[in-house]
Scaffold this motif. Structure first.
Motif, PDB file in Angstrom:
ATOM      1  N   GLY A  80     -12.138 -11.990  -7.135  1.00 12.39           N
ATOM      2  CA  GLY A  80     -12.375 -10.635  -7.640  1.00 12.39           C
ATOM      3  C   GLY A  80     -13.572  -9.970  -6.994  1.00 12.39           C
ATOM      4  O   GLY A  80     -13.572  -8.756  -6.752  1.00 12.39           O
ATOM      5  N   ILE A  81     -14.598 -10.758  -6.698  1.00  9.29           N
ATOM      6  CA  ILE A  81     -15.787 -10.213  -6.038  1.00  9.29           C
ATOM      7  C   ILE A  81     -15.478  -9.830  -4.595  1.00  9.29           C
ATOM      8  O   ILE A  81     -15.787  -8.727  -4.141  1.00  9.29           O
ATOM      9  N   VAL A  82     -14.845 -10.750  -3.866  1.00 12.07           N
ATOM     10  CA  VAL A  82     -14.552 -10.498  -2.451  1.00 12.07           C
ATOM     11  C   VAL A  82     -13.561  -9.343  -2.295  1.00 12.07           C
ATOM     12  O   VAL A  82     -13.676  -8.526  -1.370  1.00 12.07           O
ATOM     13  N   ALA A  83     -12.591  -9.262  -3.202  1.00 13.18           N
ATOM     14  CA  ALA A  83     -11.575  -8.205  -3.099  1.00 13.18           C
ATOM     15  C   ALA A  83     -12.177  -6.816  -3.176  1.00 13.18           C
ATOM     16  O   ALA A  83     -11.594  -5.852  -2.674  1.00 13.18           O
ATOM     17  N   LEU A  84     -13.345  -6.695  -3.809  1.00 11.12           N
ATOM     18  CA  LEU A  84     -13.952  -5.382  -3.975  1.00 11.12           C
ATOM     19  C   LEU A  84     -14.977  -5.051  -2.894  1.00 11.12           C
ATOM     20  O   LEU A  84     -15.698  -4.065  -3.030  1.00 11.12           O
ATOM     21  N   TYR A  85     -15.055  -5.872  -1.834  1.00  8.99           N
ATOM     22  CA  TYR A  85     -15.973  -5.485  -0.775  1.00  8.99           C
ATOM     23  C   TYR A  85     -15.543  -4.116  -0.232  1.00  8.99           C
ATOM     24  O   TYR A  85     -14.365  -3.915   0.094  1.00  8.99           O
ATOM     25  N   PRO A  86     -16.478  -3.158  -0.132  1.00  7.29           N
ATOM     26  CA  PRO A  86     -16.117  -1.773   0.220  1.00  7.29           C
ATOM     27  C   PRO A  86     -15.807  -1.600   1.711  1.00  7.29           C
ATOM     28  O   PRO A  86     -16.622  -1.103   2.493  1.00  7.29           O
ATOM     29  N   ALA A 112     -10.230  -9.207 -12.164  1.00  8.35           N
ATOM     30  CA  ALA A 112     -10.661  -7.837 -12.441  1.00  8.35           C
ATOM     31  C   ALA A 112     -11.958  -7.809 -13.228  1.00  8.35           C
ATOM     32  O   ALA A 112     -12.818  -6.941 -13.014  1.00  8.35           O
ATOM     33  N   LEU A 113     -12.118  -8.772 -14.119  1.00  4.04           N
ATOM     34  CA  LEU A 113     -13.350  -8.853 -14.902  1.00  4.04           C
ATOM     35  C   LEU A 113     -14.550  -9.107 -13.997  1.00  4.04           C
ATOM     36  O   LEU A 113     -15.638  -8.579 -14.222  1.00  4.04           O
ATOM     37  N   SER A 114     -14.356  -9.908 -12.954  1.00  2.76           N
ATOM     38  CA  SER A 114     -15.435 -10.152 -11.994  1.00  2.76           C
ATOM     39  C   SER A 114     -15.636  -8.962 -11.064  1.00  2.76           C
ATOM     40  O   SER A 114     -16.749  -8.717 -10.585  1.00  2.76           O
ATOM     41  N   SER A 115     -14.550  -8.233 -10.788  1.00  2.00           N
ATOM     42  CA  SER A 115     -14.653  -7.068  -9.914  1.00  2.00           C
ATOM     43  C   SER A 115     -15.422  -5.921 -10.565  1.00  2.00           C
ATOM     44  O   SER A 115     -16.058  -5.117  -9.866  1.00  2.00           O
ATOM     45  N   LEU A 116     -15.364  -5.825 -11.876  1.00  2.00           N
ATOM     46  CA  LEU A 116     -15.936  -4.669 -12.574  1.00  2.00           C
ATOM     47  C   LEU A 116     -17.427  -4.491 -12.291  1.00  2.00           C
ATOM     48  O   LEU A 116     -17.847  -3.395 -11.885  1.00  2.00           O
TER      49      LEU A 116
END
Length: 265
Positions: free
Chosen positions: A181-187, A67-71
Motif C-alpha cells: 500500500g505504501i509503495v503503490a502510492l509513490y507519486p 488502502a489503510l496503509s496508503s491513506l
C-alpha cells in the motif's frame, strides 16, 4: 505455456497498461495548464492500476489493509509537493526534486513503523492538508509556458510507472499489504512532471501545477478511505470503482467551482 513464461507475459501486460494510462494523463496535464493539469494529475492514474493488479492477485482483505496503509502516505505526498514548490522558486531541479523525494521517503519510512486505523489516517490527512493548502495558495497562479516535448519524455514516464507496477505486483506476496500500500502510492506522475518540466519551463510554472494539486490530493485521500471501507463490504471490484468515482466527482466539483468563480469575475 510454462507457468513462468505466462507470469512474465502477464506482468509485462500489466506494466504496459499502467504506463499507457500515466503517459496519456501526463500529456493532457502539460497541454491544459496548471489548474486542469493538477486535477488530471491527482486522479489515481498510477496508484489505480497498481491496486487493480493487486486485486487480481489478492483478496478484498488484502486490498483493504493496503488502502489503510496508503491513506497516511497521501499526507507524505502533499508535504513532498510543498517542499518542491517552495524550493523550486529559487533552486535547481536537482536540489528541489532531491529534497522533495527525501521528504517523501522519510515520512513514508515513519508511516511504515505504525499500524494505522481509518480514523488516524484521516486525521493525519486533514492535519497535513490544513497546513499545506494555505502555504501553497500563493504559488498557484503562474502562466504555463509552451512545453516542447523531447523524444525521451514518454519512454521515461512509461518506464517509471511500469517499474512501479512491476515492484508492487512482484513483491506483494511476500512484503504484505502494508508495504504494498505504501509503495503503490509513490507519486509517479508528480515525480515525472517535476523532473521533466522543471529544466524546460522553470521552477515556478512547474511548481504551480503541484500547488494547484493540493485540493485534488485531498479528494484522493478520501477516495482511499472509501476503498478501504467499500472493498470489505462489496468486494474489490466495486470498492475500487467507488474509489475512482470519488476522485472523479471530487475533481469535477473542484473544476466546476473554479469555473463558476472565474465567470463571476
Amino acid at each position: 505455456m510454462p507457468a513462468e513464461l505466462s507470469y512474465i507475459l502477464f506482468l509485462l501486460l500489466r506494466m504496459a497498461v499502467a504506463a499507457a494510462f500515466v503517459v496519456s494523463a501526463s500529456v493532457i496535464t502539460e497541454r491544459s495548464g496548471p489548474v486542469i493539469g493538477a486535477l488530471v494529475a491527482t486522479l489515481p492514474i498510477s496508484a489505480g492500476p497498481s491496486y487493480v493488479f493487486l486485486a487480481i492477485d489478492h483478496d478484498a482483505a488484502f486490498i483493504a489493509q493496503g488502502a489503510l496503509s496508503s491513506l497516511p502516505v497521501n499526507a507524505a505526498t502533499i508535504f513532498m509537493g510543498l517542499t518542491y514548490v517552495v524550493l523550486a522558486q529559487r533552486h535547481s531541479v536537482v536540489v528541489s526534486c532531491g529534497c522533495a523525494f527525501a521528504v517523501w521517503i522519510a515520512i513514508a519510512s515513519v508511516i511504515r513503523m505504525f499500524d494505522w486505523t481509518l480514523i488516524a489516517g484521516l486525521a493525519v490527512n486533514f492535519i497535513a492538508f490544513g497546513i499545506c493548502i494555505p502555504l501553497l495558495a500563493g504559488y498557484r497562479h503562474v502562466k504555463m509556458p509552451l512545453v516542447m516535448r523531447r523524444w525521451y519524455d514518454i519512454p521515461m514516464r512509461a518506464a517509471l510507472v511500469a517499474t512501479l507496477v512491476a515492484v508492487v505486483v512482484s513483491t506483494s506476496g511476500w512484503v504484505g499489504p502494508k508495504i504494498s500500500g505504501i509503495v503503490a502510492l509513490y507519486p509517479v506522475v508528480f515525480s515525472s512532471m517535476m523532473v521533466i518540466l522543471h529544466p524546460r519551463i522553470g521552477g515556478p510554472p512547474t511548481a504551480a501545477v503541484l500547488a494547484n494539486s493540493a485540493w485534488g490530493l485531498l479528494g484522493f485521500g478520501m477516495a482511499i478511505a472509501v476503498v478501504h471501507s467499500a472493498v470489505v463490504q462489496f468486494g474489490s471490484a466495486i470498492g475500487l470503482s467507488m474509489g475512482l468515482a470519488t476522485c472523479i466527482v471530487w475533481n469535477l466539483t473542484l473544476w466546476w467551482n473554479g469555473r463558476r468563480k472565474r465567470l463571476a469575475h
